[in-house]
Scaffold this active site. Structure first.
Site: not given
Ligand SMILES: [Zn+2]
Lengths: 135, 290
Positions: B185, B235
Site C-alpha cells: 500500500y 489507486y
C-alpha cells in the site's frame, strides 16, 4: 470578524471547556485525578488508567515542535491567501500533543524540537485559536 | 466461511469514480474534523507530518523517496494499463515536482483513479479446476497503532507493520529472505519506506542506501509495486497491491512479469500490505504458489 472564511471548531460537551478557555486565553485540559495524565483530546475516561474523575489543568502554553508541515496547496478556499503556511504538532510541556499553526516566523525557520509559546488568534467574537510562535 | 461450507466463493471488490467526482477529496476533508480549523486537511497533510518526523528522527528524506517514486514509475512503463504508462520520471522531474504539503511533493503522492479491482477467493480444491493457476494465502497479520496523527507517537515507526509482518511471516513459516517481491500500500512514497523498514528489510534510515541502484525497479533484487502501484498505476485501496500480487503469481503480467524477462526472481512468494488512516491500521498478507 463576520467575514471570517475558514472552518470553525464544532463545539460539543467534550470540547467546550477547551474552546471557552481559549476565549479567555487559557489552555484548559483534563487532568486525570487518579494518575495525573494531562490529556487531549477530551474524553470521558483516562486513556492511561481508565479512571473517570478529572480536574481542569491550565497549561503554561510552552512546548516544543514535535513535527510540522508546510502547506503549499489550499484544500479550502479560506486558506488560499495564507500559502505557504505551517501546520504543526506541538508537544506541550504538560504532555498533550496539539495540532496547530506555527506563526510569527517564516516557514523555513521552523524546526522539530524548536521551543514555542502559545499566541492567541481571536478569529470571531466567540472563537479564539491557540497558535504557536518561536520563543 | 469457505472451509465451513457457508459459502463457495467470496468476491472482494472495489470501485470508485474518484477522479471524475470530488468524493475522494470530500471524504478526506470530512475526516479532518476540527483540524480543518488550522488548515489541516486530508491525507497528504497527515503523511507529511509523519514524513517530517521521520526526517528528524532517522534522517530520511527526498533522496530516499525519489528512489521509490522512480522505481515504481519504471514498472508502470511496462504496464499498458497504468495511468502513468509512457510517462517516464527522471531525477530532475522529481526534484522539480511541486510541493503539495512539504516535505511531500506531487510525485510523492498516489493517484486518484476511476476504476476498480476484484479478487475471487475460493477453496484450493475448487481453484485447482479453474482457468488460472491457484494462488494461496500463506500467512496473514494485522496490527494497529490507532492514535490520530495529532497524538501519534509511532508515525516514524514502528507502525502496525512491524507486528503485522512478524505475525504473517510466522504463520507462513518463512523469513524475509524467502520473499521474492512486495506489493505494498503506497499512498505516499514515505509509506513504502516505513512499511519496508518496519517489516525489517532495513534498519531505521538505512533505506537511503537500500533503495539506491534500482533495488525495487525492474531488474532489482526486491521488486516492489510491479504494476506501478498506487503512485503510478492506479489507486484502488488495498486491492491495487493484492490484485497485482495474485496476478504476478499466476503469471498474467505481460511485459512486467516477474522472472527472467524482467531480470527478477520468480514470484513464488509475494508479501503484500494494506494500511488505513494515517499509518493507523496495518494488514500484511503473504501469497504464494500452491
Ligand atoms: Zn489516569
Amino acid at each position: 470578524m463576520t467575514d471570517y472564511s475558514k472552518p470553525l471548531p464544532k463545539l460539543n460537551g467534550d470540547n467546550r471547556q477547551f474552546w471557552e478557555g481559549c476565549r479567555a486565553h487559557e489552555l484548559r485540559f483534563q487532568q486525570c485525578t487518579a494518575c495525573g495524565l494531562v490529556r487531549w483530546p477530551p474524553s470521558f475516561l483516562c486513556p492511561r488508567c481508565h479512571a473517570t474523575e478529572s480536574t481542569c489543568r491550565i497549561a503554561s502554553g510552552l512546548g516544543t515542535v514535535f513535527t510540522y508541515t508546510v502547506y503549499h496547496t489550499a484544500f479550502h478556499p479560506g486558506f488560499a491567501s495564507e500559502l505557504p503556511y505551517v501546520v504543526a504538532v506541538v508537544a506541550l510541556d504538560e504532555g498533550p500533543h496539539v495540532l496547530t499553526n506555527i506563526v510569527g516566523c517564516r516557514p523555513e525557520e521552523v524546526k522539530c524540537d524548536q521551543r514555542v509559546k502559545v499566541v492567541w488568534d481571536e478569529v470571531t467574537e466567540t472563537i479564539t485559536l491557540p497558535k504557536f510562535a518561536p520563543l | 466461511m469457505l472451509e465451513s461450507g457457508l459459502c463457495n466463493y467470496v468476491l472482494i471488490s472495489y470501485g470508485h469514480s474518484a477522479l471524475s467526482s470530488d468524493s475522494m477529496m470530500q471524504m478526506l476533508t470530512d475526516l479532518s474534523g476540527d483540524d480543518a480549523v488550522f488548515g489541516h486537511f486530508g491525507a497528504t497533510g497527515g503523511y507529511a507530518l509523519a514524513a517530517r518526523r521521520a526526517m528528524h528522527t532517522f534522517g530520511t528524506g527526498p533522496e530516499t523517496w525519489k528512489q521509490i517514486a522512480m522505481g515504481q514509475r519504471q514498472w508502470a512503463d511496462l504496464n499498458p494499463q497504468a495511468v502513468m504508462h509512457g510517462k517516464t520520471m527522471s531525477s530532475e522531474d522529481y526534484d522539480h515536482s511541486r510541493w503539495v504539503v512539504e516535505p511531500l511533493r506531487l510525485l510523492d503522492n498516489c493517484l486518484i483513479t476511476d476504476g476498480g479491482r476484484a479478487i475471487v477467493v475460493t477453496s484450493l480444491e475448487r481453484a485447482r479446476d479453474l482457468k488460472q493457476p491457484p494462488v494461496v494465502i500463506l500467512g496473514m497479520g494485522q496490527h494497529d497503532q490507532p492514535a490520530e496523527i495529532g497524538q501519534a507517537l509511532t508515525m516514524d515507526g514502528p507502525t502496525g507493520a512491524k507486528k503485522a509482518g512478524e505475525a504473517a511471516l510466522a504463520m507462513a513459516g518463512i523469513t524475509l529472505n524467502d520473499v521474492d517481491a512486495c506489493q505494498l500500500y503506497d499512498c505516499f512514497t514515505y509509506t513504502v519506506e516505513i512499511t519496508l523498514q518496519d517489516y525489517g528489510f532495513f534498519g531505521p534510515g538505512e533505506g537511503k542506501d537500500w533503495f539506491q541502484g534500482g533495488t525495487i525497479a525492474p531488474g532489482g533484487r526486491m521488486p516492489v509495486n510491479t504494476s506501478g502501484g498506487q503512485l503510478s498505476e492506479a489507486y484502488f485501496m488495498g486491492l491495487t497491491p493484492l490484485a497485482e500480487a495474485a496476478m504476478q503469481i499466476m503469471g498474467r503480467c505481460g511485459r512486467r512479469q516477474l522472472g527472467p524477462a524482467t531480470g527478477t526472481r520468480e514470484p513464488r512468494i509475494v508479501l503484500c500490505s494494506d494500511n488505513g488512516g494515517i499509518l493507523q491500521s496495518h494488514s500484511c498478507i503473504i501469497l504464494g504458489r500452491s
